[in-house]
Design an enzyme around this catalytic site. Structure first.
Site, PDB file in Angstrom:
ATOM      1  N   HIS A 185     -69.657  24.538  46.422  1.00 44.49           N
ATOM      2  CA  HIS A 185     -70.767  23.583  47.192  1.00 44.49           C
ATOM      3  C   HIS A 185     -70.036  22.707  48.069  1.00 44.49           C
ATOM      4  O   HIS A 185     -69.125  22.170  48.128  1.00 44.49           O
ATOM      5  CB  HIS A 185     -71.443  22.972  45.941  1.00 44.49           C
ATOM      6  CG  HIS A 185     -72.305  23.842  45.212  1.00 44.49           C
ATOM      7  ND1 HIS A 185     -72.891  23.503  44.090  1.00 44.49           N
ATOM      8  CD2 HIS A 185     -72.529  25.061  45.375  1.00 44.49           C
ATOM      9  CE1 HIS A 185     -73.580  24.372  43.437  1.00 44.49           C
ATOM     10  NE2 HIS A 185     -73.509  25.461  44.087  1.00 44.49           N
TER      11      HIS A 185
ATOM     12  N   ARG B 247     -73.753  35.187  40.965  1.00 47.98           N
ATOM     13  CA  ARG B 247     -75.028  34.439  40.719  1.00 47.98           C
ATOM     14  C   ARG B 247     -76.082  34.865  41.881  1.00 47.98           C
ATOM     15  O   ARG B 247     -75.647  35.005  42.935  1.00 47.98           O
ATOM     16  CB  ARG B 247     -74.814  32.838  40.866  1.00 47.98           C
ATOM     17  CG  ARG B 247     -75.963  32.001  40.548  1.00 47.98           C
ATOM     18  CD  ARG B 247     -75.898  30.644  40.576  1.00 47.98           C
ATOM     19  NE  ARG B 247     -75.425  29.895  41.645  1.00 47.98           N
ATOM     20  CZ  ARG B 247     -75.972  28.653  42.080  1.00 47.98           C
ATOM     21  NH1 ARG B 247     -77.000  28.214  41.325  1.00 47.98           N
ATOM     22  NH2 ARG B 247     -75.957  28.310  43.300  1.00 47.98           N
TER      23      ARG B 247
ATOM     24  N   GLU C  58     -83.080  25.141  35.578  1.00 53.82           N
ATOM     25  CA  GLU C  58     -82.802  23.966  36.529  1.00 53.82           C
ATOM     26  C   GLU C  58     -83.997  22.896  36.387  1.00 53.82           C
ATOM     27  O   GLU C  58     -83.636  22.099  36.547  1.00 53.82           O
ATOM     28  CB  GLU C  58     -82.693  24.718  37.860  1.00 53.82           C
ATOM     29  CG  GLU C  58     -81.481  25.739  37.910  1.00 53.82           C
ATOM     30  CD  GLU C  58     -81.222  26.290  39.081  1.00 53.82           C
ATOM     31  OE1 GLU C  58     -80.669  25.464  40.039  1.00 53.82           O
ATOM     32  OE2 GLU C  58     -81.679  27.404  39.506  1.00 53.82           O
TER      33      GLU C  58
ATOM     34  N   ASP D 238     -80.596  20.210  40.104  1.00 48.47           N
ATOM     35  CA  ASP D 238     -82.025  20.490  40.544  1.00 48.47           C
ATOM     36  C   ASP D 238     -82.989  19.630  39.535  1.00 48.47           C
ATOM     37  O   ASP D 238     -84.239  19.378  39.987  1.00 48.47           O
ATOM     38  CB  ASP D 238     -82.376  21.863  40.562  1.00 48.47           C
ATOM     39  CG  ASP D 238     -82.022  22.534  41.678  1.00 48.47           C
ATOM     40  OD1 ASP D 238     -82.737  22.190  42.878  1.00 48.47           O
ATOM     41  OD2 ASP D 238     -80.859  23.077  41.806  1.00 48.47           O
TER      42      ASP D 238
ATOM     43  N   ARG E 218     -72.888  20.548  36.366  1.00 50.89           N
ATOM     44  CA  ARG E 218     -72.683  19.357  36.501  1.00 50.89           C
ATOM     45  C   ARG E 218     -72.093  19.140  38.024  1.00 50.89           C
ATOM     46  O   ARG E 218     -71.470  20.120  38.561  1.00 50.89           O
ATOM     47  CB  ARG E 218     -71.801  18.597  35.845  1.00 50.89           C
ATOM     48  CG  ARG E 218     -71.976  18.696  34.431  1.00 50.89           C
ATOM     49  CD  ARG E 218     -70.898  18.027  33.642  1.00 50.89           C
ATOM     50  NE  ARG E 218     -71.012  16.418  33.652  1.00 50.89           N
ATOM     51  CZ  ARG E 218     -69.994  15.592  33.695  1.00 50.89           C
ATOM     52  NH1 ARG E 218     -69.015  16.287  33.925  1.00 50.89           N
ATOM     53  NH2 ARG E 218     -70.122  14.405  33.741  1.00 50.89           N
TER      54      ARG E 218
ATOM     55  N   ARG F 214     -81.823  21.893  49.133  1.00 51.19           N
ATOM     56  CA  ARG F 214     -80.753  22.013  47.934  1.00 51.19           C
ATOM     57  C   ARG F 214     -80.250  20.331  47.482  1.00 51.19           C
ATOM     58  O   ARG F 214     -80.332  19.504  48.090  1.00 51.19           O
ATOM     59  CB  ARG F 214     -79.439  22.716  48.541  1.00 51.19           C
ATOM     60  CG  ARG F 214     -79.642  23.927  48.756  1.00 51.19           C
ATOM     61  CD  ARG F 214     -78.297  24.673  48.833  1.00 51.19           C
ATOM     62  NE  ARG F 214     -78.521  26.126  49.177  1.00 51.19           N
ATOM     63  CZ  ARG F 214     -78.583  26.925  48.225  1.00 51.19           C
ATOM     64  NH1 ARG F 214     -78.632  26.590  46.704  1.00 51.19           N
ATOM     65  NH2 ARG F 214     -79.094  28.111  48.182  1.00 51.19           N
TER      66      ARG F 214
END
Length: 929
Positions: free
Chosen positions: A149, A417, A545, A585, A623, A757
């Site tokens: 990320h 994913r 989420e 999220d 997390r 996001r």
């Protein structure tokens, strides 16, 4: 006075690095630029030390005048200087943590919370039996999972230079240097700071996925290869000392996982070819590590059988080696290692078409798997132990055996994913092309029950839907290629290389059944045939989420367990099932308090559903780095889990800049790995105090959550113009242009907050120092609740004192609010072009911040934030004078950038200045994304 003295080395290090940076700026940029930087620094420090900065208008006006009138080139130098100072201050703080830990160890201090010694002390004091401890390790799985990320704004070469500076500070601290050594250290430090100054801080192009993969692998080179085996050794030695006479051969329960190269949710650049490249690069890295260690062992073990007997197994292994040198005829260990090296070199060539750096002596037969390598190494270990040389075996050799157990030939288990919507479209097309439904829209039109029935029928059927003779859309071909590649890669590197498939945005049982069907098409799910039960060879993991998904998650899993077809698949996975919970999220969807509470409730309810079904639950905690994305101290977060939830198994994502802050430095990395292991041990084996939290506490938090949810949603999703306010008052647009990751900042190009996001959402609020996702709504919730419960403050204080979950929630909010600065945030608010919109929304934000701060301090019975954490409070306050000018300059540059004529070319110096300031502010906050 002693409390002040122990921090003196930290202040000395910061002064030293600050002086070297100042000298570098003066030498490289000239005295005028240095004078400006120093003037800004002094004014900012003076302003931050005023009891109330609003009472010092002269200094503030002077500082703002300097900053506003800086020439663009000088502005870039100022931004770089303050950014690098914050990076250097981080290095000094990390080294101080190492220094203080060593000081405690040298003084024989009581073990600190988060250490394995402390955890084992608590376990022994609680009277936990050896049998229960053994049971823990038999089923344990502790796994931090690295993700790509994009909040890591520092380049790898910058991090390596910072690592060198850390090593030089460490040398000054641990060694008594001669005058010549001191001079050499000074010059080398100065040289490193100069290199840092002359190294480009920003990337000229966006990271490719392959770059992210290589960055992730580098943490294994820097930290995990050395520190994970050491962690196992440390734990094993501690257990042997506490429970002598027991055999503590620990299974490889602690593993570092990865999403990098396998996570394609919203990332179109992760393809089947990238997946293959990822596993090849990972395998190459771990095999190179093994080859280097075996070469080093050859130099360490020139043991003569004239002086040390050997086992028949070692003699046979040496005899089979291609090393026939007469010089080593009496050195069976070295000859055996030469043979192992030859076989491993052949393995690298066979698996990855990779040539070892050092050529092998002769040819070897490739290992079929890592177990074969482990067996050969254990032959050496057993021979040494058997003949009185266990001490030798317990060094590099033991660590290498453990490394092979942990890393295999694949390095890190890689998760796949994808978003459930993509799976749905793929399955719909397969069904339509195979004639099982009339058309693609026909599947989408089915209700959940009809979908479930159709999917269960297809899962148990041996007939495939896919045909290589039919044409499919690019998306479907791409998705199928991933699963086909996964089957191929698991056959090559072992099933542990790709153990999991994660489904983002899971909201129904059909989402998991769709993936089961795709796995069947790829041969990773074998339907029942005759007397044989169906077999699922890979884990299917739902990711819940949003707030509604979390609330619905127990019902989804209960429905799945009631389906004979799916329950049979779970049975084939040893009746274990993993569930992932999305912190990011859920926070973006419902706010900090509601997110935390709904996650907690979901865990409790999922545990009941799983217990009723006779299935073991493993939770994967998604997390983030910041509190606004579920971050905060890992140790406290694990201990604050509902009773019985951890049960020896826990996975946690490690994201963005948190990866480098935790694992770039090997000693800091070992401490963070130890914290995870110790917390899992305590949370599983101890009857923690929150096991029987009163039902009244839960009722209070439910009511607070409802009120906080309404306040948060009312602002973010129901206030007209809030999206515009967000986009104009934060650098979200400019963050999207920063080359810090391969993934787009939004799932869809809609411009809606819903499709943005969570990472850039939180990162943007951190940059403008408002930190909204980490606190908004709490103050309104408490105020409204207290109106209905006038004596409720005492209840909230009891909850704080006796409920770890609530205590951790407030502690994290305390930290994030301490990092916020409303005066700075107001400057960003001035960027909003609509004055009435700006005044209305910022007025609400300011009021809620003050309200939240008031009630937080009232519950904590403190007068200031972080009253119970003076070290962090000091660290934050020391950083503010260096962050504030960066924020001010960022606002000014944003104003200039956005005021430009669309017909004129963008001033690259302005854009670069914005991006440099983002880097510096992120460094100052440390956990910003």
């Amino acid at each position: 006075m002693p409390a002040t003295d122990k921090d003196l080395p930290l202040r000395d290090d910061i002064r030293l690095l600050g002086r070297l940076l100042g000298d570098t700026v003066r030498d490289q940029e000239g005295h005028d630029v240095f004078a400006v930087v120093e003037h800004i620094r002094q004014a900012s420090v003076h302003l931050s030390q005023s009891p109330d900065s609003e009472l010092d208008p002269a200094t503030r006006a002077e500082l703002e005048a300097i900053l506003n009138n800086l020439p663009r080139d000088s502005m870039l130098s100022v931004i770089r200087a303050f950014s690098y100072f914050l990076h250097l201050a981080n290095i000094a703080e990390d080294q101080h943590h190492i220094r203080r830990r060593r000081a405690h160890d040298l003084a024989g201090s009581v073990p600190r919370a988060g250490s394995l010694k402390f955890a084992l002390d608590r376990v022994q004091e609680a009277g936990v039996s050896v049998g229960k401890i053994r049971d823990f390790f038999d089923v344990a799985l502790v796994s931090p999972v690295l993700t790509a990320h994009p909040t890591e704004v520092s380049r790898k070469c910058i991090l390596k230079c910072q690592h060198e500076i850390a090593g030089l500070l460490d040398q000054r601290d641990r060694m008594r240097l001669t005058p010549e050594e001191q001079e050499d250290n000074d010059v080398t430090l100065r040289r490193a700071v100069l290199r840092l100054w002359r190294t480009r801080m920003l990337r000229p192009t966006r990271l490719a996925v392959v770059d992210e993969i290589k960055n992730g692998i580098s943490y294994f080179d820097d930290t995990f290869f050395a520190e994970l085996p050491r962690l196992y050794g440390q734990l094993q030695d501690l257990l042997l000392k506490r429970f002598p006479g027991e055999d503590w051969q620990l299974p490889p329960f602690f593993r570092v996982g990865s999403w990098i190269g396998g996570d394609r949710d919203g990332n179109p650049f992760v393809t089947a070819d990238i997946l293959k490249t990822t596993l090849r690069l990972q395998s190459t890295a771990v095999l190179d590590f093994y080859l280097g260690e075996i070469h080093a062992l050859g130099a360490e073990l020139p043991l003569s059988q004239l002086l040390l007997q050997v086992s028949p197994a070692l003699a046979a292994l040496a005899e089979s080696s291609p090393d026939h040198s007469p010089h080593r005829a009496d050195e069976p260990s070295r000859r055996a290692l030469t043979g192992i090296y030859a076989r491993l070199s052949a393995t690298a060539r066979s698996l990855d078409q990779h040539e070892a750096l050092r050529h092998a002596v002769g040819e070897g037969q490739p290992y079929a798997n890592s177990a074969g390598l482990q067996r050969d190494l254990e032959v050496l270990v057993d021979s040494l132990v058997e003949h009185g040389a266990a001490l030798i075996a317990a060094g590099r050799l033991r660590r290498l055996v453990r490394a092979v157990q942990i890393f295999g030939f694949h390095l890190a288990p890689l998760d796949l994913r994808q978003n459930s919507e993509v799976h749905e479209r793929t399955v719909a097309e397969l069904l339509a092309r195979a004639g099982r439904i009339d058309s693609l829209p026909a599947y989408a039109a089915l209700d959940e029950e009809r979908r479930v029935a159709l999917l269960c029928e297809e899962i148990v059927s041996p007939r495939p839907l896919y045909s290589p003779h039919l044409e499919y859309s690019d998306e479907t071909n791409g998705e199928l290629a991933i699963f086909f590649a996964a089957r191929e890669l698991r056959a090559r590197y072992g099933n542990a290389a790709l153990p999991n498939v994660i489904i983002s945005k899971t909201d129904g049982a059909s989402d998991l059944l769709e993936v089961a069907l795709l796995l069947k098409e790829a041969g990773l799910l074998k339907p029942s045939a005759g007397a044989n039960a169906p077999e699922l060879t890979i884990n299917i993991i739902p990711l819940f989420e949003t707030i509604s998904d979390l609330r619905n998650s127990p019902a989804v899993m209960r429905r799945l367990f009631a389906l004979p077809a799916y329950r049979a698949l779970v049975a084939s996975r040893a009746n274990e099932h993993e569930v992932m919970l999305g912190y990011s999220d859920s926070n973006k969807d419902g706010g900090f308090l509601t997110s935390g509470w709904e996650l907690y409730k979901a865990e409790v309810e999922l545990a009941r559903v799983f217990a009723d079904a006779g299935v073991r639950l493993r939770l994967f905690h998604g997390r983030g780095g910041s509190v606004g994305r579920g971050g905060g101290p890992s140790y406290l977060a694990i201990l604050a889990q509902p009773a019985g939830i951890v049960s020896g198994q826990i996975r946690i994502t490690e994201q963005g800049e948190v990866i480098s802050s935790k694992y770039a430095n090997p000693e800091v990395g070992r401490r963070n790995l130890e914290i995870l292991a110790a917390a899992a041990l305590e949370a599983t084996l101890l009857d923690l105090e929150h096991e029987t939290e009163p039902q009244a506490y839960r009722a209070v938090l439910e009511q607070l959550s409802e009120r906080a949810f309404r306040a948060y949603r009312g602002l973010v999703y129901e206030t007209e113009g809030f999206n515009r306010y967000f986009r104009e008052s934060t650098p979200i647009t400019e963050i999207a242009g920063l080359n810090i990751g391969s993934r787009p900042t939004a799932r869809k190009a809609s411009g809606r907050i819903e499709d943005l996001r969570a990472i850039p959402w939180v990162f943007s609020w951190a940059q403008c120092r408002l930190m909204l996702p980490g606190w908004y709504g709490f103050g309104s919730a408490v105020e409204a609740w207290l109106k209905d419960h006038p004596d409720g403050l005492e209840m909230l204080r009891r909850m704080l004192g006796s409920w770890p979950f609530f205590r951790t929630l407030l502690s994290n909010m305390d930290m994030v609010m301490a990092k916020a600065d409303l005066a700075i945030a107001s400057r960003y608010a001035d960027l909003v072009s609509d004055a009435s919109l700006r005044n209305e929304i910022f007025g609400r934000l300011r009021a809620e911040f003050e309200r939240t701060r008031h009630y937080l301090l009232a519950i904590e019975q403190q007068d200031e934030l972080l009253a119970d954490n003076p070290l962090l409070r000091r660290s934050i306050r020391n950083r503010f004078p260096y962050m504030d000018p960066l924020n001010h300059l960022q606002v000014e540059l944003l104003r200039r950038h956005r005021a430009g004529d669309a017909t004129e070319p963008v001033d690259e110096r302005v854009r670069r200045g914005i991006h440099l300031s983002i880097n510096g502010i992120a460094a100052g906050l440390r956990n910003s994304g």
